[in-house]
Design a protein around this motif. Sequence first.
Motif, PDB file in Angstrom:
ATOM      1  N   VAL A 244       0.784  -1.005  -0.157  1.00  0.00           N
ATOM      2  CA  VAL A 244      -0.020   0.062   0.104  1.00  0.00           C
ATOM      3  C   VAL A 244       1.055   1.193   0.089  1.00  0.00           C
ATOM      4  N   ILE A 245       0.676   1.937  -1.027  1.00  0.00           N
ATOM      5  CA  ILE A 245       1.599   3.227  -1.208  1.00  0.00           C
ATOM      6  C   ILE A 245       0.438   4.517  -0.873  1.00  0.00           C
ATOM      7  N   THR A 246       1.086   5.300   0.332  1.00  0.00           N
ATOM      8  CA  THR A 246       0.115   6.361   0.515  1.00  0.00           C
ATOM      9  C   THR A 246       0.839   7.654  -0.015  1.00  0.00           C
ATOM     10  N   GLY A 247      -0.115   8.567  -0.301  1.00  0.00           N
ATOM     11  CA  GLY A 247       0.274   9.825  -1.026  1.00  0.00           C
ATOM     12  C   GLY A 247       1.409  10.657  -0.493  1.00  0.00           C
ATOM     13  N   ALA A 248       2.201  11.173  -1.427  1.00  0.00           N
ATOM     14  CA  ALA A 248       3.263  12.190  -1.096  1.00  0.00           C
ATOM     15  C   ALA A 248       2.819  13.399  -0.491  1.00  0.00           C
ATOM     16  N   ASN A 249       3.222  14.013   0.148  1.00  0.00           N
ATOM     17  CA  ASN A 249       2.739  15.410   0.649  1.00  0.00           C
ATOM     18  C   ASN A 249       2.880  16.552  -0.308  1.00  0.00           C
ATOM     19  N   ALA A 250       2.429  17.503   0.112  1.00  0.00           N
ATOM     20  CA  ALA A 250       2.295  18.933  -0.754  1.00  0.00           C
ATOM     21  C   ALA A 250       3.625  19.639  -0.945  1.00  0.00           C
ATOM     22  N   ASP A 251       4.575  18.832  -1.138  1.00  0.00           N
ATOM     23  CA  ASP A 251       5.996  19.679  -1.349  1.00  0.00           C
ATOM     24  C   ASP A 251       5.958  19.509  -3.231  1.00  0.00           C
ATOM     25  N   LEU A 252       6.846  20.297  -3.566  1.00  0.00           N
ATOM     26  CA  LEU A 252       7.347  20.426  -4.968  1.00  0.00           C
ATOM     27  C   LEU A 252       7.654  19.104  -5.426  1.00  0.00           C
ATOM     28  N   GLY A 253       6.781  18.759  -6.526  1.00  0.00           N
ATOM     29  CA  GLY A 253       6.741  17.301  -7.085  1.00  0.00           C
ATOM     30  C   GLY A 253       5.867  16.363  -6.586  1.00  0.00           C
ATOM     31  N   GLY A 254       5.310  16.713  -5.505  1.00  0.00           N
ATOM     32  CA  GLY A 254       4.556  15.568  -4.794  1.00  0.00           C
ATOM     33  C   GLY A 254       3.186  14.913  -5.674  1.00  0.00           C
ATOM     34  N   SER A 255       2.605  16.003  -6.282  1.00  0.00           N
ATOM     35  CA  SER A 255       1.567  15.520  -7.033  1.00  0.00           C
ATOM     36  C   SER A 255       1.949  14.738  -8.362  1.00  0.00           C
ATOM     37  N   ALA A 256       3.019  15.012  -8.998  1.00  0.00           N
ATOM     38  CA  ALA A 256       3.432  14.082 -10.083  1.00  0.00           C
ATOM     39  C   ALA A 256       3.990  12.760  -9.437  1.00  0.00           C
ATOM     40  N   MET A 257       4.527  12.614  -8.432  1.00  0.00           N
ATOM     41  CA  MET A 257       4.902  11.174  -7.736  1.00  0.00           C
ATOM     42  C   MET A 257       3.511  10.694  -7.430  1.00  0.00           C
ATOM     43  N   ASN A 258       2.619  11.411  -7.071  1.00  0.00           N
ATOM     44  CA  ASN A 258       1.322  10.690  -6.645  1.00  0.00           C
ATOM     45  C   ASN A 258       0.550   9.991  -7.797  1.00  0.00           C
ATOM     46  N   ALA A 259       0.483  10.804  -8.833  1.00  0.00           N
ATOM     47  CA  ALA A 259       0.052  10.557 -10.404  1.00  0.00           C
ATOM     48  C   ALA A 259       0.692   9.390 -10.827  1.00  0.00           C
ATOM     49  N   PHE A 260       2.035   9.322 -10.598  1.00  0.00           N
ATOM     50  CA  PHE A 260       2.776   8.033 -11.037  1.00  0.00           C
ATOM     51  C   PHE A 260       2.468   6.872 -10.519  1.00  0.00           C
ATOM     52  N   PHE A 261       2.375   6.807  -8.987  1.00  0.00           N
ATOM     53  CA  PHE A 261       2.055   5.772  -8.113  1.00  0.00           C
ATOM     54  C   PHE A 261       0.636   5.394  -8.254  1.00  0.00           C
ATOM     55  N   LYS A 262      -0.230   6.263  -8.582  1.00  0.00           N
ATOM     56  CA  LYS A 262      -1.546   5.633  -8.779  1.00  0.00           C
ATOM     57  C   LYS A 262      -1.816   5.032 -10.431  1.00  0.00           C
ATOM     58  N   GLU A 263      -1.204   5.476 -11.000  1.00  0.00           N
ATOM     59  CA  GLU A 263      -1.140   4.869 -12.484  1.00  0.00           C
ATOM     60  C   GLU A 263      -0.554   3.455 -12.245  1.00  0.00           C
ATOM     61  N   ALA A 264       0.669   3.291 -11.653  1.00  0.00           N
ATOM     62  CA  ALA A 264       1.360   2.231 -11.469  1.00  0.00           C
ATOM     63  C   ALA A 264       0.366   0.994 -10.536  1.00  0.00           C
ATOM     64  N   ALA A 265      -0.136   1.686  -9.663  1.00  0.00           N
ATOM     65  CA  ALA A 265      -0.992   0.653  -8.949  1.00  0.00           C
ATOM     66  C   ALA A 265      -2.224   0.173  -9.653  1.00  0.00           C
ATOM     67  N   ALA A 266      -2.861   1.028 -10.538  1.00  0.00           N
ATOM     68  CA  ALA A 266      -3.983   0.577 -11.402  1.00  0.00           C
ATOM     69  C   ALA A 266      -3.424  -0.366 -12.603  1.00  0.00           C
ATOM     70  N   ALA A 267      -2.131  -0.676 -12.676  1.00  0.00           N
ATOM     71  CA  ALA A 267      -1.484  -1.655 -13.760  1.00  0.00           C
ATOM     72  C   ALA A 267      -0.945  -2.652 -12.977  1.00  0.00           C
ATOM     73  N   SER A 268      -1.205  -2.869 -11.627  1.00  0.00           N
ATOM     74  CA  SER A 268      -0.454  -3.818 -10.955  1.00  0.00           C
ATOM     75  C   SER A 268      -0.972  -5.200 -10.572  1.00  0.00           C
ATOM     76  N   GLY A 269      -2.363  -5.096 -11.015  1.00  0.00           N
ATOM     77  CA  GLY A 269      -3.346  -6.607 -10.846  1.00  0.00           C
ATOM     78  C   GLY A 269      -3.232  -6.851  -9.348  1.00  0.00           C
ATOM     79  N   GLY A 270      -3.418  -5.658  -8.529  1.00  0.00           N
ATOM     80  CA  GLY A 270      -3.436  -5.681  -7.219  1.00  0.00           C
ATOM     81  C   GLY A 270      -2.324  -5.831  -6.173  1.00  0.00           C
ATOM     82  N   ALA A 271      -1.101  -6.018  -6.841  1.00  0.00           N
ATOM     83  CA  ALA A 271      -0.020  -5.989  -6.111  1.00  0.00           C
ATOM     84  C   ALA A 271       0.364  -5.042  -5.324  1.00  0.00           C
ATOM     85  N   ILE A 272       0.038  -3.625  -5.954  1.00  0.00           N
ATOM     86  CA  ILE A 272      -0.013  -2.223  -5.294  1.00  0.00           C
ATOM     87  C   ILE A 272      -1.245  -1.698  -5.435  1.00  0.00           C
ATOM     88  N   VAL A 273      -1.313  -1.132  -4.093  1.00  0.00           N
ATOM     89  CA  VAL A 273      -2.698  -0.182  -3.848  1.00  0.00           C
ATOM     90  C   VAL A 273      -2.265   0.967  -3.698  1.00  0.00           C
TER      91      VAL A 273
END
Length: 373
Positions: A244-273
Amino acid sequence: MGIETVKKICVVTATRAEYGVLQWLLKAIEASPVLELQLVVTGAHLESSQGMTVRQIEADGFKIDYSIDMQLGDDSKAIACSMGRCAIGMSDALSLLSPDMLVVVGDRYELLPICSAALVMNVPIAHISGGDVTRGAIDDRVRNAVTMMASLHFPGTEASAANIRRMTGGDANIFTVGEPGLESFLNFDLLSRQELASELGLDVDKPWILATLHPETLRTTEYNMSMAANMLAALKALEACQTVITGANADLGGSAMNAFFKEAAAASGGAIVFCQNLGQRRYLGFMHQAACVLGNSSSGILEAPFLGIPVVNIGRRQEGRHLCKNVLSVSVDWQEVGHAVRKALSQPRTVDSYYGDGHTAQKIVKHIVDFLQ
């Protein structure tokens, strides 16, 4: 001689992690017969991209006396502009509320406008968790600046207290109380493994990893995205685990990291949430059930040792903090991260009480009352 009139204590929170650290102090101030709680909410709490965590504060029964919408951005200029809006809002809040003391915790950049407004308006500041060292982020400089503005200091450890004494040139009003976030483990009825598995869509029989990766604020967005990609590469090599990956905080670049992890989780087949915000009770419950904590969140350094959970600390964001016996510190290289996680998964729990015993709020309240006599 005690306090003759009730004193107003204004506590400010800007992030979910900060609120998790402060909530038991908020309750202790509310319960004091000689203190009145004033609560100001700002920063990421009011951002939909960060989960609108102001709703959790309200759900917990706290009355919010003032809200400051900083309109957080995701680049350095936007963040600087947000800080300006915070300073204006904080001056309005202090003027309206007229507190006898301002209480803040930690080292977030929001503290600069919050505390500078209080300093100029002659409101004494109590600072929790000062004196720490984290060389891999601007937090270090923010924390030390707040220390120099504060009148009352509540470091988590004796080493941090010694750093404050060196900065201030004395030992007046410095009280080592332990890290306040540990109190949650003593007060929360944490979710069971079965409840967590049901809510998060996990396999109760697989090892779980709790991962949180924040930007290193002294590095570029490109560097931070590379760090995120490397952590993900290491996780993909661990076929038997669920993360389970929780969201990065509101620092410079945090939203880009969150979008990256969200996309990776969607493609992981349940291995990553991916979950932007687990909420404090669910986050700590998951930490308690996790086989390993991964990333660079301060919770892995300060809170996981209380449970003895093995931790793999990535990169330099927490560099300078004391590392307890359960923490493995590694570079951002994906192979090194993967090797450390496999090692951590095979290690037993090793409890370490370096950061305190979980009884902090009442100590802070006592010292605030004594200070305001």
